[in-house]
Design a protein around this motif. Sequence first.
Motif, PDB file in Angstrom:
ATOM      1  N   GLU A  45       2.412   5.872   6.741  1.00 21.36           N
ATOM      2  CA  GLU A  45       1.562   5.764   7.922  1.00 21.36           C
ATOM      3  C   GLU A  45       0.092   6.085   7.662  1.00 21.36           C
ATOM      4  O   GLU A  45      -0.678   6.222   8.609  1.00 21.36           O
ATOM      5  CB  GLU A  45       2.098   6.688   9.035  1.00 21.36           C
ATOM      6  N   ASN A  46      -0.319   6.226   6.413  1.00 16.44           N
ATOM      7  CA  ASN A  46      -1.740   6.446   6.147  1.00 16.44           C
ATOM      8  C   ASN A  46      -2.539   5.185   6.474  1.00 16.44           C
ATOM      9  O   ASN A  46      -2.065   4.073   6.251  1.00 16.44           O
ATOM     10  CB  ASN A  46      -1.965   6.829   4.685  1.00 16.44           C
ATOM     11  N   PRO A  47      -3.756   5.338   6.985  1.00 20.26           N
ATOM     12  CA  PRO A  47      -4.549   4.162   7.378  1.00 20.26           C
ATOM     13  C   PRO A  47      -4.857   3.246   6.196  1.00 20.26           C
ATOM     14  O   PRO A  47      -5.187   3.710   5.101  1.00 20.26           O
ATOM     15  CB  PRO A  47      -5.840   4.775   7.942  1.00 20.26           C
ATOM     16  N   VAL A  48      -4.750   1.969   6.444  1.00 16.55           N
ATOM     17  CA  VAL A  48      -5.069   0.943   5.449  1.00 16.55           C
ATOM     18  C   VAL A  48      -5.904  -0.139   6.137  1.00 16.55           C
ATOM     19  O   VAL A  48      -5.618  -0.533   7.267  1.00 16.55           O
ATOM     20  CB  VAL A  48      -3.796   0.304   4.855  1.00 16.55           C
ATOM     21  N   LEU A  49      -6.938  -0.593   5.449  1.00 20.54           N
ATOM     22  CA  LEU A  49      -7.720  -1.739   5.913  1.00 20.54           C
ATOM     23  C   LEU A  49      -7.697  -2.787   4.818  1.00 20.54           C
ATOM     24  O   LEU A  49      -8.165  -2.554   3.706  1.00 20.54           O
ATOM     25  CB  LEU A  49      -9.163  -1.325   6.226  1.00 20.54           C
ATOM     26  N   THR A  50      -7.123  -3.944   5.129  1.00 23.59           N
ATOM     27  CA  THR A  50      -7.052  -5.052   4.182  1.00 23.59           C
ATOM     28  C   THR A  50      -7.990  -6.159   4.647  1.00 23.59           C
ATOM     29  O   THR A  50      -7.886  -6.625   5.784  1.00 23.59           O
ATOM     30  CB  THR A  50      -5.627  -5.607   4.080  1.00 23.59           C
ATOM     31  N   GLN A  85       3.430 -10.826   9.192  1.00 21.57           N
ATOM     32  CA  GLN A  85       2.625  -9.643   9.510  1.00 21.57           C
ATOM     33  C   GLN A  85       3.461  -8.710  10.390  1.00 21.57           C
ATOM     34  O   GLN A  85       3.552  -8.882  11.600  1.00 21.57           O
ATOM     35  CB  GLN A  85       1.330 -10.072  10.214  1.00 21.57           C
ATOM     36  N   ASN A  86       4.095  -7.747   9.720  1.00 26.53           N
ATOM     37  CA  ASN A  86       4.998  -6.833  10.438  1.00 26.53           C
ATOM     38  C   ASN A  86       4.834  -5.437   9.844  1.00 26.53           C
ATOM     39  O   ASN A  86       5.759  -4.845   9.311  1.00 26.53           O
ATOM     40  CB  ASN A  86       6.445  -7.316  10.310  1.00 26.53           C
ATOM     41  N   ASP A  87       3.609  -4.918   9.934  1.00 27.26           N
ATOM     42  CA  ASP A  87       3.243  -3.714   9.197  1.00 27.26           C
ATOM     43  C   ASP A  87       3.360  -2.459  10.052  1.00 27.26           C
ATOM     44  O   ASP A  87       3.698  -2.514  11.240  1.00 27.26           O
ATOM     45  CB  ASP A  87       1.812  -3.856   8.657  1.00 27.26           C
ATOM     46  N   ASN A  88       3.054  -1.315   9.437  1.00 29.51           N
ATOM     47  CA  ASN A  88       3.133  -0.014  10.101  1.00 29.51           C
ATOM     48  C   ASN A  88       1.998   0.168  11.107  1.00 29.51           C
ATOM     49  O   ASN A  88       1.029  -0.592  11.126  1.00 29.51           O
ATOM     50  CB  ASN A  88       3.112   1.115   9.068  1.00 29.51           C
ATOM     51  N   SER A  89       2.095   1.222  11.889  1.00 30.69           N
ATOM     52  CA  SER A  89       1.207   1.398  13.035  1.00 30.69           C
ATOM     53  C   SER A  89      -0.234   1.736  12.659  1.00 30.69           C
ATOM     54  O   SER A  89      -1.123   1.661  13.501  1.00 30.69           O
ATOM     55  CB  SER A  89       1.754   2.498  13.956  1.00 30.69           C
ATOM     56  N   GLU A  90      -0.494   2.136  11.407  1.00 27.56           N
ATOM     57  CA  GLU A  90      -1.856   2.459  10.988  1.00 27.56           C
ATOM     58  C   GLU A  90      -2.440   1.403  10.051  1.00 27.56           C
ATOM     59  O   GLU A  90      -3.481   1.640   9.423  1.00 27.56           O
ATOM     60  CB  GLU A  90      -1.889   3.832  10.306  1.00 27.56           C
ATOM     61  N   ALA A  91      -1.782   0.268   9.952  1.00 29.59           N
ATOM     62  CA  ALA A  91      -2.250  -0.792   9.061  1.00 29.59           C
ATOM     63  C   ALA A  91      -3.145  -1.767   9.822  1.00 29.59           C
ATOM     64  O   ALA A  91      -2.834  -2.179  10.942  1.00 29.59           O
ATOM     65  CB  ALA A  91      -1.065  -1.535   8.454  1.00 29.59           C
ATOM     66  N   ASN A  92      -4.256  -2.150   9.193  1.00 29.53           N
ATOM     67  CA  ASN A  92      -5.220  -3.066   9.798  1.00 29.53           C
ATOM     68  C   ASN A  92      -5.484  -4.210   8.826  1.00 29.53           C
ATOM     69  O   ASN A  92      -5.733  -3.980   7.635  1.00 29.53           O
ATOM     70  CB  ASN A  92      -6.525  -2.334  10.101  1.00 29.53           C
ATOM     71  N   PHE A 123       3.968  -9.466  14.059  1.00 31.52           N
ATOM     72  CA  PHE A 123       4.934  -8.602  14.738  1.00 31.52           C
ATOM     73  C   PHE A 123       4.567  -7.124  14.672  1.00 31.52           C
ATOM     74  O   PHE A 123       5.231  -6.303  15.310  1.00 31.52           O
ATOM     75  CB  PHE A 123       6.326  -8.778  14.120  1.00 31.52           C
ATOM     76  N   GLY A 124       3.586  -6.736  13.861  1.00 31.86           N
ATOM     77  CA  GLY A 124       3.311  -5.318  13.709  1.00 31.86           C
ATOM     78  C   GLY A 124       1.932  -5.066  13.158  1.00 31.86           C
ATOM     79  O   GLY A 124       1.150  -5.986  12.920  1.00 31.86           O
ATOM     80  N   GLY A 125       1.635  -3.791  12.940  1.00 33.97           N
ATOM     81  CA  GLY A 125       0.308  -3.386  12.513  1.00 33.97           C
ATOM     82  C   GLY A 125      -0.499  -2.869  13.686  1.00 33.97           C
ATOM     83  O   GLY A 125      -0.163  -3.102  14.860  1.00 33.97           O
ATOM     84  N   ASN A 126      -1.558  -2.148  13.383  1.00 38.70           N
ATOM     85  CA  ASN A 126      -2.439  -1.626  14.420  1.00 38.70           C
ATOM     86  C   ASN A 126      -3.349  -2.733  14.952  1.00 38.70           C
ATOM     87  O   ASN A 126      -3.307  -3.083  16.126  1.00 38.70           O
ATOM     88  CB  ASN A 126      -3.266  -0.464  13.857  1.00 38.70           C
ATOM     89  N   LEU A 127      -4.146  -3.297  14.053  1.00 38.65           N
ATOM     90  CA  LEU A 127      -5.035  -4.404  14.414  1.00 38.65           C
ATOM     91  C   LEU A 127      -4.883  -5.515  13.385  1.00 38.65           C
ATOM     92  O   LEU A 127      -4.933  -5.261  12.174  1.00 38.65           O
ATOM     93  CB  LEU A 127      -6.490  -3.930  14.482  1.00 38.65           C
ATOM     94  N   SER A 183       0.864  -1.179   0.000  1.00 39.66           N
ATOM     95  CA  SER A 183       0.000   0.000   0.000  1.00 39.66           C
ATOM     96  C   SER A 183       0.900   1.228   0.000  1.00 39.66           C
ATOM     97  O   SER A 183       1.733   1.395   0.895  1.00 39.66           O
ATOM     98  CB  SER A 183      -0.906   0.012   1.224  1.00 39.66           C
ATOM     99  N   THR A 184       0.736   2.092  -1.006  1.00 37.11           N
ATOM    100  CA  THR A 184       1.655   3.224  -1.179  1.00 37.11           C
ATOM    101  C   THR A 184       1.357   4.391  -0.254  1.00 37.11           C
ATOM    102  O   THR A 184       2.237   5.191   0.043  1.00 37.11           O
ATOM    103  CB  THR A 184       1.599   3.734  -2.622  1.00 37.11           C
ATOM    104  N   GLY A 185       0.096   4.525   0.162  1.00 37.44           N
ATOM    105  CA  GLY A 185      -0.274   5.700   0.937  1.00 37.44           C
ATOM    106  C   GLY A 185      -0.637   6.891   0.084  1.00 37.44           C
ATOM    107  O   GLY A 185      -0.809   7.998   0.594  1.00 37.44           O
ATOM    108  N   ASN A 186      -0.763   6.693  -1.229  1.00 39.88           N
ATOM    109  CA  ASN A 186      -1.185   7.790  -2.100  1.00 39.88           C
ATOM    110  C   ASN A 186      -2.606   8.245  -1.798  1.00 39.88           C
ATOM    111  O   ASN A 186      -2.970   9.384  -2.074  1.00 39.88           O
ATOM    112  CB  ASN A 186      -1.076   7.381  -3.568  1.00 39.88           C
ATOM    113  N   GLU A 187      -3.409   7.332  -1.259  1.00 39.69           N
ATOM    114  CA  GLU A 187      -4.744   7.691  -0.778  1.00 39.69           C
ATOM    115  C   GLU A 187      -4.648   8.019   0.713  1.00 39.69           C
ATOM    116  O   GLU A 187      -3.854   7.427   1.443  1.00 39.69           O
ATOM    117  CB  GLU A 187      -5.716   6.531  -0.986  1.00 39.69           C
ATOM    118  N   ALA A 188      -5.482   8.950   1.161  1.00 39.88           N
ATOM    119  CA  ALA A 188      -5.475   9.320   2.585  1.00 39.88           C
ATOM    120  C   ALA A 188      -5.821   8.120   3.457  1.00 39.88           C
ATOM    121  O   ALA A 188      -5.298   7.966   4.565  1.00 39.88           O
ATOM    122  CB  ALA A 188      -6.451  10.461   2.832  1.00 39.88           C
TER     123      ALA A 188
END
Length: 438
Positions: A206-211, A231-238, A260-264, A172-177
């Motif tokens: 760090e833009n929110p992502v929901l997969t 699973q070792n993603d950024n703090s706003e990844a779900n 190991f990472g991610g928000n939820l 996920s690039t984060g090009n979308e908010a």
Amino acid sequence: MDLKEKLVSSFMAFEERVDVHSDLHDIRTKALKNFENKGFPTKKEEAWKYTSLNAILKNDFTVFPKQESAIEFNQVKKYFLHEIDTYKLVFIDGVFSSHLSSTTHDGIDVCLMSSALTKPKYKMIIDTYFNQIASKDDSLTSLNTAFASEGAFINIPKKKVADKPIEIMYFSTGNEAALMVQPRNLIIVGENSHVQIIERHQSLNENPVLTNSVTEIFAQKRAIVDYYKIQNDNSEANLVDNTYVSQQQESHAYVHTFSFGGNLTRNNLNFYHFGERLTSTLNGISILNDKQHVDHYTLVNHATPNCESFQDYKGIFSDRSTGVFNGKVLVEKEAQKTNAFQKSNNILLSDKATINAKPQLEIFADDVKCSHGCTVGQLDETAMFYMQSRGIPKKEAKALLMYAFSNAVIESIKIPELKQRITKIIAMKLGVNLGFDL
């Protein structure tokens, strides 16, 4: 407009992109209706008692990316298992990236779901396998089915061994908010065939992502499936990861989950038995900090005699992190001579860290060996004192004990280069150099 309304209203726009006259149209329409009736799961449901999506769903997620995104290999090289050669299926904001991928039709199919869903040569396979083992009742699985269009399609014919591991990478690039993506994977492993697969979902900012991901795996007679989820993603990844495994006679299916990472992160892992003398193995390691949350929800449905299943989940939680383990083993009346073992062992490094565990056995057969157990505790102070008395600093002693705690799961990794990579990630999570040759 909330996210549910946005998704339902977006379905009409999605239909304009696909063939509404295909057999899949009815499947998609029924799936959307189920999601529309049920909506997103809430804590009122027993299966979601300890995990809430409310805070995540407040984001204004883009359902379809507004523009195509391009990234270069050097930007993401560190996420690949570049120490060895692999087949690669790479997706950027849900769109296939041909220049980062390495696919094949040479004896095996490592290609795209969009091709499999639309090309006539795959119609028989899709009719036989697509949406056959995935839940028709689960609302998030239904949502994914309604919008299923892209992801990994892997077909290993009878008596074939994939000559190298397969990496499935979602960036996920984060090009979308804020972005929501819904990959769909279909994996068929024929009789006497073998495949190793590594899957990763990774945000690049760090833009929110929901997969909301769904994977269907079919292991035919005497097939071997060795599947690794990193699973070792950024703090706003779900991530909500729904995986369904169908096993036939004498097959072996291994799913290893490293959180190991991610928000939820919510892992729904379901195994269904359709033959005798098969083995299901579910291993997991979770190492979380801050306010991270991971929920492992597993089901092994023993429906045939003389089968085995093994579940071994380790969790290390610090700060305000939260873990959930809800593991169910169902042994039906016909499943005599079943061996089923399940355990969840957890260490809390902080008074504010939490683990909620609910191991379950439902046994309707009378000739079985089944056990389950859960432990929650802290590091062994006696062992800590012993190591410090021999000159090992407290931080390193603590890390070595935690590594030893996880070691049984680490040793189950069958790809040496991946084992080194996981060991390195664990060392970084523990904040020390464990002294291994990486």
